[in-house]
Scaffold this motif. Sequence first.
Motif, PDB file in Angstrom:
ATOM      1  N   ILE A 447       0.842  -1.204   0.000  1.00  0.00           N
ATOM      2  CA  ILE A 447       0.000   0.000   0.000  1.00  0.00           C
ATOM      3  C   ILE A 447       0.875   1.252   0.000  1.00  0.00           C
ATOM      4  O   ILE A 447       0.565   2.250  -0.674  1.00  0.00           O
ATOM      5  CB  ILE A 447      -0.953  -0.026   1.212  1.00  0.00           C
ATOM      6  N   LYS A 448       2.000   1.200   0.741  1.00  0.00           N
ATOM      7  CA  LYS A 448       2.917   2.337   0.772  1.00  0.00           C
ATOM      8  C   LYS A 448       3.495   2.597  -0.620  1.00  0.00           C
ATOM      9  O   LYS A 448       3.548   3.748  -1.084  1.00  0.00           O
ATOM     10  CB  LYS A 448       4.033   2.066   1.769  1.00  0.00           C
ATOM     11  N   LEU A 449       3.906   1.518  -1.315  1.00  0.00           N
ATOM     12  CA  LEU A 449       4.447   1.669  -2.666  1.00  0.00           C
ATOM     13  C   LEU A 449       3.397   2.208  -3.633  1.00  0.00           C
ATOM     14  O   LEU A 449       3.687   3.042  -4.492  1.00  0.00           O
ATOM     15  CB  LEU A 449       4.981   0.319  -3.164  1.00  0.00           C
ATOM     16  N   ARG A 450       2.164   1.751  -3.471  1.00  0.00           N
ATOM     17  CA  ARG A 450       1.076   2.228  -4.347  1.00  0.00           C
ATOM     18  C   ARG A 450       0.804   3.709  -4.079  1.00  0.00           C
ATOM     19  O   ARG A 450       0.577   4.490  -5.021  1.00  0.00           O
ATOM     20  CB  ARG A 450      -0.185   1.396  -4.114  1.00  0.00           C
ATOM     21  N   ASN A 451       0.815   4.091  -2.794  1.00  0.00           N
ATOM     22  CA  ASN A 451       0.575   5.504  -2.455  1.00  0.00           C
ATOM     23  C   ASN A 451       1.668   6.397  -3.024  1.00  0.00           C
ATOM     24  O   ASN A 451       1.413   7.527  -3.464  1.00  0.00           O
ATOM     25  CB  ASN A 451       0.481   5.663  -0.939  1.00  0.00           C
ATOM     26  N   GLU A 452       2.921   5.902  -3.014  1.00  0.00           N
ATOM     27  CA  GLU A 452       4.024   6.675  -3.590  1.00  0.00           C
ATOM     28  C   GLU A 452       3.836   6.824  -5.091  1.00  0.00           C
ATOM     29  O   GLU A 452       4.100   7.896  -5.665  1.00  0.00           O
ATOM     30  CB  GLU A 452       5.354   5.974  -3.291  1.00  0.00           C
ATOM     31  N   ALA A 453       3.371   5.749  -5.748  1.00  0.00           N
ATOM     32  CA  ALA A 453       3.109   5.826  -7.187  1.00  0.00           C
ATOM     33  C   ALA A 453       2.023   6.854  -7.481  1.00  0.00           C
ATOM     34  O   ALA A 453       2.138   7.641  -8.437  1.00  0.00           O
ATOM     35  CB  ALA A 453       2.708   4.446  -7.716  1.00  0.00           C
ATOM     36  N   LYS A 454       0.976   6.870  -6.684  1.00  0.00           N
ATOM     37  CA  LYS A 454      -0.110   7.842  -6.873  1.00  0.00           C
ATOM     38  C   LYS A 454       0.395   9.264  -6.646  1.00  0.00           C
ATOM     39  O   LYS A 454       0.024  10.190  -7.379  1.00  0.00           O
ATOM     40  CB  LYS A 454      -1.271   7.519  -5.923  1.00  0.00           C
ATOM     41  N   ALA A 455       1.250   9.425  -5.612  1.00  0.00           N
ATOM     42  CA  ALA A 455       1.785  10.754  -5.310  1.00  0.00           C
ATOM     43  C   ALA A 455       2.641  11.266  -6.469  1.00  0.00           C
ATOM     44  O   ALA A 455       2.681  12.479  -6.735  1.00  0.00           O
ATOM     45  CB  ALA A 455       2.601  10.704  -4.023  1.00  0.00           C
ATOM     46  N   ASN A 456       3.294  10.339  -7.162  1.00  0.00           N
ATOM     47  CA  ASN A 456       4.124  10.698  -8.324  1.00  0.00           C
ATOM     48  C   ASN A 456       3.328  10.735  -9.621  1.00  0.00           C
ATOM     49  O   ASN A 456       3.898  10.824 -10.711  1.00  0.00           O
ATOM     50  CB  ASN A 456       5.297   9.710  -8.462  1.00  0.00           C
ATOM     51  N   ASP A 458       1.906   8.392 -11.036  1.00  0.00           N
ATOM     52  CA  ASP A 458       2.135   7.176 -11.827  1.00  0.00           C
ATOM     53  C   ASP A 458       0.911   6.275 -11.635  1.00  0.00           C
ATOM     54  O   ASP A 458       0.966   5.241 -10.963  1.00  0.00           O
ATOM     55  CB  ASP A 458       3.415   6.478 -11.362  1.00  0.00           C
ATOM     56  N   PHE A 459      -0.189   6.674 -12.252  1.00  0.00           N
ATOM     57  CA  PHE A 459      -1.449   5.969 -12.037  1.00  0.00           C
ATOM     58  C   PHE A 459      -1.485   4.605 -12.731  1.00  0.00           C
ATOM     59  O   PHE A 459      -2.257   3.732 -12.344  1.00  0.00           O
ATOM     60  CB  PHE A 459      -2.617   6.847 -12.504  1.00  0.00           C
ATOM     61  N   VAL A 460      -0.651   4.433 -13.743  1.00  0.00           N
ATOM     62  CA  VAL A 460      -0.576   3.127 -14.406  1.00  0.00           C
ATOM     63  C   VAL A 460      -0.087   2.073 -13.407  1.00  0.00           C
ATOM     64  O   VAL A 460      -0.660   0.990 -13.264  1.00  0.00           O
ATOM     65  CB  VAL A 460       0.349   3.181 -15.637  1.00  0.00           C
ATOM     66  N   THR A 461       0.998   2.408 -12.682  1.00  0.00           N
ATOM     67  CA  THR A 461       1.536   1.485 -11.672  1.00  0.00           C
ATOM     68  C   THR A 461       0.555   1.311 -10.512  1.00  0.00           C
ATOM     69  O   THR A 461       0.334   0.192 -10.021  1.00  0.00           O
ATOM     70  CB  THR A 461       2.880   2.003 -11.140  1.00  0.00           C
ATOM     71  N   SER A 462      -0.040   2.415 -10.092  1.00  0.00           N
ATOM     72  CA  SER A 462      -1.007   2.363  -8.985  1.00  0.00           C
ATOM     73  C   SER A 462      -2.166   1.432  -9.318  1.00  0.00           C
ATOM     74  O   SER A 462      -2.547   0.578  -8.512  1.00  0.00           O
ATOM     75  CB  SER A 462      -1.521   3.776  -8.698  1.00  0.00           C
ATOM     76  N   ASP A 463      -2.727   1.605 -10.506  1.00  0.00           N
ATOM     77  CA  ASP A 463      -3.860   0.764 -10.912  1.00  0.00           C
ATOM     78  C   ASP A 463      -3.437  -0.684 -11.111  1.00  0.00           C
ATOM     79  O   ASP A 463      -4.200  -1.612 -10.813  1.00  0.00           O
ATOM     80  CB  ASP A 463      -4.479   1.302 -12.210  1.00  0.00           C
ATOM     81  N   ARG A 464      -2.211  -0.880 -11.617  1.00  0.00           N
ATOM     82  CA  ARG A 464      -1.747  -2.250 -11.847  1.00  0.00           C
ATOM     83  C   ARG A 464      -1.609  -2.999 -10.519  1.00  0.00           C
ATOM     84  O   ARG A 464      -1.961  -4.176 -10.413  1.00  0.00           O
ATOM     85  CB  ARG A 464      -0.413  -2.232 -12.583  1.00  0.00           C
ATOM     86  N   ILE A 465      -1.083  -2.318  -9.492  1.00  0.00           N
ATOM     87  CA  ILE A 465      -0.959  -2.938  -8.164  1.00  0.00           C
ATOM     88  C   ILE A 465      -2.334  -3.363  -7.655  1.00  0.00           C
ATOM     89  O   ILE A 465      -2.522  -4.486  -7.182  1.00  0.00           O
ATOM     90  CB  ILE A 465      -0.292  -1.969  -7.162  1.00  0.00           C
ATOM     91  N   ASP A 467      -5.104  -3.917  -9.436  1.00  0.00           N
ATOM     92  CA  ASP A 467      -5.697  -4.963 -10.273  1.00  0.00           C
ATOM     93  C   ASP A 467      -5.024  -6.311 -10.065  1.00  0.00           C
ATOM     94  O   ASP A 467      -5.691  -7.350 -10.041  1.00  0.00           O
ATOM     95  CB  ASP A 467      -5.625  -4.560 -11.756  1.00  0.00           C
ATOM     96  N   GLU A 468      -3.700  -6.311  -9.923  1.00  0.00           N
ATOM     97  CA  GLU A 468      -2.975  -7.572  -9.716  1.00  0.00           C
ATOM     98  C   GLU A 468      -3.355  -8.190  -8.371  1.00  0.00           C
ATOM     99  O   GLU A 468      -3.502  -9.412  -8.250  1.00  0.00           O
ATOM    100  CB  GLU A 468      -1.459  -7.334  -9.782  1.00  0.00           C
ATOM    101  N   LEU A 469      -3.500  -7.358  -7.349  1.00  0.00           N
ATOM    102  CA  LEU A 469      -3.931  -7.862  -6.041  1.00  0.00           C
ATOM    103  C   LEU A 469      -5.334  -8.459  -6.137  1.00  0.00           C
ATOM    104  O   LEU A 469      -5.632  -9.489  -5.531  1.00  0.00           O
ATOM    105  CB  LEU A 469      -3.910  -6.739  -5.001  1.00  0.00           C
ATOM    106  N   ASN A 470      -6.173  -7.808  -6.928  1.00  0.00           N
ATOM    107  CA  ASN A 470      -7.546  -8.280  -7.086  1.00  0.00           C
ATOM    108  C   ASN A 470      -7.584  -9.680  -7.714  1.00  0.00           C
ATOM    109  O   ASN A 470      -8.405 -10.516  -7.357  1.00  0.00           O
ATOM    110  CB  ASN A 470      -8.342  -7.297  -7.941  1.00  0.00           C
ATOM    111  N   THR A 471      -6.665  -9.938  -8.630  1.00  0.00           N
ATOM    112  CA  THR A 471      -6.646 -11.247  -9.312  1.00  0.00           C
ATOM    113  C   THR A 471      -6.245 -12.371  -8.369  1.00  0.00           C
ATOM    114  O   THR A 471      -6.587 -13.536  -8.600  1.00  0.00           O
ATOM    115  CB  THR A 471      -5.680 -11.238 -10.514  1.00  0.00           C
ATOM    116  N   ILE A 472      -5.522 -12.068  -7.286  1.00  0.00           N
ATOM    117  CA  ILE A 472      -5.137 -13.111  -6.326  1.00  0.00           C
ATOM    118  C   ILE A 472      -6.021 -13.076  -5.074  1.00  0.00           C
ATOM    119  O   ILE A 472      -5.695 -13.680  -4.050  1.00  0.00           O
ATOM    120  CB  ILE A 472      -3.649 -12.990  -5.928  1.00  0.00           C
ATOM    121  N   LYS A 477      -9.324  -0.725  -0.929  1.00  0.00           N
ATOM    122  CA  LYS A 477     -10.344   0.323  -0.929  1.00  0.00           C
ATOM    123  C   LYS A 477      -9.736   1.571  -0.310  1.00  0.00           C
ATOM    124  O   LYS A 477      -9.222   1.538   0.810  1.00  0.00           O
ATOM    125  CB  LYS A 477     -11.574  -0.101  -0.126  1.00  0.00           C
ATOM    126  N   ASP A 478      -9.781   2.684  -1.053  1.00  0.00           N
ATOM    127  CA  ASP A 478      -9.270   3.954  -0.555  1.00  0.00           C
ATOM    128  C   ASP A 478     -10.357   4.652   0.249  1.00  0.00           C
ATOM    129  O   ASP A 478     -11.503   4.760  -0.181  1.00  0.00           O
ATOM    130  CB  ASP A 478      -8.829   4.842  -1.722  1.00  0.00           C
TER     131      ASP A 478
END
Length: 488
Positions: A447-456, A458-465, A467-472, A477-478
């Motif tokens: 979640i920390k890495l995703r938040n850093e991506a959003k802060a930068n 980098d929504f592609v990486t944020s969304d990928r994190i 979506d990938e979590l959702n598949t497993i 939820k924000d």
Amino acid sequence: MDHNLVLYNTLSRTKEKFEPIHANLVGMYVCGPTVYSDVHLGNCRTFVSFDLIFRYLRHLGYKVRYVRNITDAGHLEGDRDEGDDKFAKKAKLEQLEPMEIVQKYTIGFHDVLRLFNTLPPSIEPTATGHICEQIQMIEQIVENGYAYERNGTVYFDVEKYVETYDYTILTNRKLEDMLNNTRELSGQDEKKGRLDFALWIKAKPETIMRWPAPWSVGFPGWHIECSAMSRKYLGDQFDIHGGGMDLAATHHTNEIAQSEACNHTSPAKYWMHTNMLTVNGARMSKSAGNGFLPGELFTGNHPLLNRGYSPMAVRFFMLQAHYRSTLDFSNEALDAADKGYKRLMTAISLLDKLKVSKGADSFNLAEIRRKCYAAMDDDFNSPVLIAELFEIVRIINSIYDGKAKVSAEGLENLKLFMKEFVEDILGLINDQTSVSDDIDDVMNLVIKLRNEAKANKDFVTSDRIRDELNTIGIQLKDSKEGTLWNKI
């Protein structure tokens, strides 16, 4: 420890000391589901509540015979003996035999309650398995003068009954008000009185579920099954009769009338009722479009839900409200319950990691135990019990952080205490045991890495994190409090 258990009796509208009819033995009957559709959350709330009651009575040392019926026949769409048979109607829609419908939804009912970790009842009788007992009871009511037959259908004579008994004793309504709220009989109506109800219904030629009886080939009315089955397995008088509050006005009122007309005695000493469900403050119902099934609550696959919640988190949520209180579903309330449940489970997982110290414990477990029992002895007050348990959570965290001490004996007592109250009484277990102990730390890092991506940005990486979590099977939820996660 001496216990002074009191419970709220709908019959007297007061809290009463619990004194079973037979010492150390408790007979409890709870109205079960009508298995023509998926079990709804209102039913689940009732069965989770009585599971808590069943568990606590057993914990106190009572031998409990818990009877919960399955309604698989005789339930028409309307409470006034009108409309189509619910099973026949559903069977026609799904192009199945009525008993296939019964089997399908009975299995589904058991599957859902297993997810909620409810204990099975001692006996689970079905209406179709007790037609003989229902016919015998109807015959006795007719013989006692409280029922009459019209063209093969047998009706309970409420006017005759009220000459001797109080028909409104359970709800404290006025008989005149009940009559005013009931429509006038039509010219074709076979009933003598507006409040009369069917004990046995003559079957139409196309009716599939039908049985021979002295009056006609037909099927029993809805109310008689519970009177007959509670009598068979618990006797003419037993200790507790339970169900949802929506059953009190008609079903339970008629149960009392049937038992008194047959046995000349009221069936149960204590009547207990769970309250209704609401969603965002509005009553939950299919017609309002705000109802959802347990499966939808677990997956989050519903327009009103932001995400799914584990069955144990939902059970915890239900137990955070007293069984006689309205239970309001909202995303915010469910999120808070999920957080609280995980906090409780995390504390329990720390018990095996605590370091013991020499000397006295830094806490008074006996006093906390006394408060926990006091909560449950006060009409099974699970919200107060849970509040006390979070004092234990605070203590466990303090010991883990080295700010409090626990002896070897104190730690064993602490483990036993949590097993008794969390697992045995509240019925809460860790339903995320397949996830490693370090999952919280891992998820916090993700979640920390995703938040850093959003802060930068980098929504592609944020969304990928996400979506990938959702598949497993992990859902993010924000929220205002930060990002929450749960297993799907």
